[in-house]
Design a protein around this motif. Structure first.
Motif, PDB file in Angstrom:
ATOM      1  N   CYS A 146       0.811  -1.218   0.000  1.00 35.30           N
ATOM      2  CA  CYS A 146       0.000   0.000   0.000  1.00 35.30           C
ATOM      3  C   CYS A 146       0.846   1.271   0.000  1.00 35.30           C
ATOM      4  O   CYS A 146       0.292   2.373  -0.072  1.00 35.30           O
ATOM      5  N   ASP A 147       2.172   1.112   0.113  1.00 35.56           N
ATOM      6  CA  ASP A 147       3.091   2.259   0.214  1.00 35.56           C
ATOM      7  C   ASP A 147       2.620   3.193   1.327  1.00 35.56           C
ATOM      8  O   ASP A 147       2.457   4.397   1.134  1.00 35.56           O
ATOM      9  N   GLU A 148       2.431   2.594   2.513  1.00 34.55           N
ATOM     10  CA  GLU A 148       1.877   3.352   3.640  1.00 34.55           C
ATOM     11  C   GLU A 148       2.649   3.031   4.920  1.00 34.55           C
ATOM     12  O   GLU A 148       2.971   1.877   5.180  1.00 34.55           O
ATOM     13  N   HIS A 149       2.943   4.067   5.694  1.00 36.54           N
ATOM     14  CA  HIS A 149       3.648   3.913   6.961  1.00 36.54           C
ATOM     15  C   HIS A 149       2.648   3.897   8.117  1.00 36.54           C
ATOM     16  O   HIS A 149       1.600   4.552   8.059  1.00 36.54           O
ATOM     17  N   PHE A 150       3.006   3.151   9.196  1.00 39.05           N
ATOM     18  CA  PHE A 150       2.153   3.058  10.379  1.00 39.05           C
ATOM     19  C   PHE A 150       2.980   3.395  11.612  1.00 39.05           C
ATOM     20  O   PHE A 150       4.214   3.326  11.600  1.00 39.05           O
ATOM     21  N   ASP A 151       2.269   3.746  12.691  1.00 38.32           N
ATOM     22  CA  ASP A 151       2.947   4.253  13.887  1.00 38.32           C
ATOM     23  C   ASP A 151       3.729   3.181  14.632  1.00 38.32           C
ATOM     24  O   ASP A 151       4.760   3.454  15.235  1.00 38.32           O
ATOM     25  N   ASP A 152       3.222   1.944  14.631  1.00 39.37           N
ATOM     26  CA  ASP A 152       3.912   0.878  15.361  1.00 39.37           C
ATOM     27  C   ASP A 152       3.605  -0.467  14.721  1.00 39.37           C
ATOM     28  O   ASP A 152       2.801  -0.567  13.777  1.00 39.37           O
ATOM     29  N   ALA A 153       4.262  -1.527  15.241  1.00 40.24           N
ATOM     30  CA  ALA A 153       4.125  -2.864  14.657  1.00 40.24           C
ATOM     31  C   ALA A 153       2.712  -3.408  14.790  1.00 40.24           C
ATOM     32  O   ALA A 153       2.203  -4.060  13.868  1.00 40.24           O
ATOM     33  N   ASP A 154       2.058  -3.159  15.915  1.00 48.65           N
ATOM     34  CA  ASP A 154       0.695  -3.660  16.119  1.00 48.65           C
ATOM     35  C   ASP A 154      -0.266  -3.054  15.105  1.00 48.65           C
ATOM     36  O   ASP A 154      -1.149  -3.746  14.576  1.00 48.65           O
ATOM     37  N   GLU A 155      -0.098  -1.780  14.830  1.00 48.59           N
ATOM     38  CA  GLU A 155      -0.969  -1.109  13.868  1.00 48.59           C
ATOM     39  C   GLU A 155      -0.736  -1.662  12.456  1.00 48.59           C
ATOM     40  O   GLU A 155      -1.683  -1.818  11.679  1.00 48.59           O
ATOM     41  N   LEU A 156       0.524  -1.979  12.149  1.00 47.38           N
ATOM     42  CA  LEU A 156       0.834  -2.553  10.840  1.00 47.38           C
ATOM     43  C   LEU A 156       0.208  -3.938  10.697  1.00 47.38           C
ATOM     44  O   LEU A 156      -0.392  -4.253   9.657  1.00 47.38           O
ATOM     45  N   VAL A 157       0.330  -4.789  11.737  1.00 45.71           N
ATOM     46  CA  VAL A 157      -0.263  -6.131  11.685  1.00 45.71           C
ATOM     47  C   VAL A 157      -1.782  -6.048  11.564  1.00 45.71           C
ATOM     48  O   VAL A 157      -2.406  -6.816  10.809  1.00 45.71           O
ATOM     49  N   GLU A 158      -2.385  -5.136  12.280  1.00 44.36           N
ATOM     50  CA  GLU A 158      -3.843  -4.948  12.185  1.00 44.36           C
ATOM     51  C   GLU A 158      -4.234  -4.574  10.754  1.00 44.36           C
ATOM     52  O   GLU A 158      -5.243  -5.049  10.230  1.00 44.36           O
ATOM     53  N   HIS A 159      -3.431  -3.736  10.127  1.00 43.91           N
ATOM     54  CA  HIS A 159      -3.679  -3.372   8.728  1.00 43.91           C
ATOM     55  C   HIS A 159      -3.563  -4.598   7.825  1.00 43.91           C
ATOM     56  O   HIS A 159      -4.405  -4.820   6.945  1.00 43.91           O
ATOM     57  N   TYR A 160      -2.510  -5.404   8.026  1.00 48.57           N
ATOM     58  CA  TYR A 160      -2.342  -6.625   7.235  1.00 48.57           C
ATOM     59  C   TYR A 160      -3.571  -7.531   7.351  1.00 48.57           C
ATOM     60  O   TYR A 160      -4.070  -8.068   6.357  1.00 48.57           O
ATOM     61  N   GLU A 161      -4.028  -7.738   8.585  1.00 59.07           N
ATOM     62  CA  GLU A 161      -5.148  -8.655   8.821  1.00 59.07           C
ATOM     63  C   GLU A 161      -6.451  -8.120   8.249  1.00 59.07           C
ATOM     64  O   GLU A 161      -7.301  -8.898   7.800  1.00 59.07           O
ATOM     65  N   ASP A 162      -6.622  -6.801   8.250  1.00 62.72           N
ATOM     66  CA  ASP A 162      -7.865  -6.200   7.755  1.00 62.72           C
ATOM     67  C   ASP A 162      -7.898  -6.063   6.234  1.00 62.72           C
ATOM     68  O   ASP A 162      -8.952  -6.251   5.609  1.00 62.72           O
ATOM     69  N   ASP A 163      -6.747  -5.752   5.642  1.00 65.35           N
ATOM     70  CA  ASP A 163      -6.736  -5.368   4.227  1.00 65.35           C
ATOM     71  C   ASP A 163      -5.989  -6.321   3.308  1.00 65.35           C
ATOM     72  O   ASP A 163      -5.982  -6.122   2.095  1.00 65.35           O
ATOM     73  N   HIS A 164      -5.336  -7.340   3.863  1.00 60.87           N
ATOM     74  CA  HIS A 164      -4.556  -8.252   3.031  1.00 60.87           C
ATOM     75  C   HIS A 164      -4.829  -9.697   3.428  1.00 60.87           C
ATOM     76  O   HIS A 164      -5.484  -9.962   4.440  1.00 60.87           O
ATOM     77  N   TYR A 165      -4.334 -10.628   2.634  1.00 57.51           N
ATOM     78  CA  TYR A 165      -4.445 -12.054   2.933  1.00 57.51           C
ATOM     79  C   TYR A 165      -3.157 -12.440   3.664  1.00 57.51           C
ATOM     80  O   TYR A 165      -2.157 -12.789   3.039  1.00 57.51           O
ATOM     81  N   TYR A 166      -3.223 -12.387   4.984  1.00 53.70           N
ATOM     82  CA  TYR A 166      -2.023 -12.395   5.821  1.00 53.70           C
ATOM     83  C   TYR A 166      -1.963 -13.630   6.703  1.00 53.70           C
ATOM     84  O   TYR A 166      -2.943 -14.000   7.350  1.00 53.70           O
ATOM     85  N   CYS A 167      -0.799 -14.284   6.725  1.00 55.26           N
ATOM     86  CA  CYS A 167      -0.541 -15.381   7.666  1.00 55.26           C
ATOM     87  C   CYS A 167       0.291 -14.815   8.808  1.00 55.26           C
ATOM     88  O   CYS A 167       1.483 -14.514   8.617  1.00 55.26           O
ATOM     89  N   ALA A 168      -0.305 -14.654   9.973  1.00 53.12           N
ATOM     90  CA  ALA A 168       0.394 -14.055  11.117  1.00 53.12           C
ATOM     91  C   ALA A 168       1.514 -14.959  11.618  1.00 53.12           C
ATOM     92  O   ALA A 168       2.528 -14.478  12.112  1.00 53.12           O
ATOM     93  N   THR A 169       1.338 -16.282  11.493  1.00 48.34           N
ATOM     94  CA  THR A 169       2.359 -17.213  11.970  1.00 48.34           C
ATOM     95  C   THR A 169       3.649 -17.075  11.170  1.00 48.34           C
ATOM     96  O   THR A 169       4.747 -17.042  11.723  1.00 48.34           O
ATOM     97  N   CYS A 170       3.511 -17.009   9.861  1.00 46.42           N
ATOM     98  CA  CYS A 170       4.689 -16.928   8.972  1.00 46.42           C
ATOM     99  C   CYS A 170       5.039 -15.496   8.592  1.00 46.42           C
ATOM    100  O   CYS A 170       6.069 -15.270   7.957  1.00 46.42           O
ATOM    101  N   ARG A 171       4.159 -14.554   8.949  1.00 46.65           N
ATOM    102  CA  ARG A 171       4.359 -13.142   8.594  1.00 46.65           C
ATOM    103  C   ARG A 171       4.511 -12.970   7.086  1.00 46.65           C
ATOM    104  O   ARG A 171       5.420 -12.303   6.594  1.00 46.65           O
TER     105      ARG A 171
END
Length: 293
Positions: free
Chosen positions: A59-84
């Protein structure tokens, strides 16, 4: 004079050089790390790899911290949290989970380990409830022997079978002590009373702030709750065991349902003889038909 090594140009002062670096396509600067990259691609790679940045390359987008980035991944992408890892489609993530994790493809759910997945696959979500309760006027169906035995032990069956009666039926059936410890089944053997010791509490169990179990010192808000605890198998003898003769582990249990759950979970080497053990438990369960009628 200020000089740009990359562009081989002179500038009248440092401020002019800074403006050149900010405006030129030959310079791609990370202000946080104070690093200059030859291409914007290299700068993006840096943002994605550096722990100082929380950057979504998709998305070419910066986030304030790691938790916010992971939340973005889970909401807007097809994300595997285990494998990142991020996948291009739901099908890609589905295939990854199916091949790499303890995953139910039908429910699209992940599980922490293989045992949890097996238990899920045996549950009512997938397994057919085809084991009838032999109890009079009951008619309920269960997905496993463990579920049926737990139903009988709970005392909720209309046939009014109790845990003591289940134990007595096991003592009569398991004469070779395949799954029982004879030293702890004395009450249910020949000449035994057929009942385990009944323990209950009175108002004397109040310790000033709660009703306290004198055996394990757990506290309860009401006397009824304490007596329910005492009536449970919490403090009963571990009279059942995973049979070593069937390559079991020798683990001990206070109820038949707990042993059945252990066998069905295939947690120890008894899984190699699971069908043989299941047949034995199936014969035992069928023998309870006379008990429930």
């Amino acid at each position: 004079m200020a000089y740009c090594d990359r562009c081989e140009r002179y500038f009248p002062h440092d401020r002019a050089l800074e403006q050149h670096e900010q405006n030129s396509g030959n310079h791609n600067i990370c202000d946080v790390c104070d690093r200059d990259f030859e291409t914007f691609y290299q700068l993006k790679q840096h943002w994605g790899a550096s722990p100082r940045h929380h950057y979504c390359q998709h998305c070419d987008e910066h986030f304030d911290d790691a938790d916010e980035l992971v939340e973005h991944y889970e909401d807007d992408h097809y994300y595997c949290a285990t494998c990142r890892k991020i996948f291009n489609s739901a099908l890609g993530l589905h295939e990854h989970n199916r091949q790499s994790h303890h995953y139910c493809p039908d429910c699209r759910r992940l599980f922490q380990n293989e045992n949890n997945l097996r238990n899920h696959l045996r549950s009512g979500a997938h397994a057919a409830a085809n084991i009838p309760c032999p109890g009079r006027d009951c008619g309920r169906m269960f997905v496993s022997a463990a579920a049926l035995v737990l139903h009988l032990e709970s005392g909720t069956c209309p046939s009014r079978v109790t845990r003591d009666q289940v134990n007595r039926a096991v003592a009569q059936f398991d004469r070779e002590n395949v799954i029982t410890n004879p030293a702890r089944m004395i009450a249910y053997g020949e000449g035994g009373s057929g009942r385990s010791t009944t323990t209950w509490a009175t108002d004397l169990a109040w310790n000033g702030s709660a009703f306290e179990c004198f055996l394990c010192h757990r506290e309860y808000r009401s006397l009824q709750a304490l007596n329910q605890h005492l009536a449970s198998p919490a403090h009963e003898e571990r009279m059942y065991r995973c049979p070593r003769g069937y390559s079991g582990c020798g683990a001990e249990f206070s109820t038949l349902s707990a042993l059945c759950q252990h066998v069905e979970s295939e947690r120890c080497d008894i899984r190699r003889f699971n069908s043989q053990m299941q047949n034995y438990l199936g014969d035992l369960t069928s023998n309870m038909r006379r008990l429930a009628w």
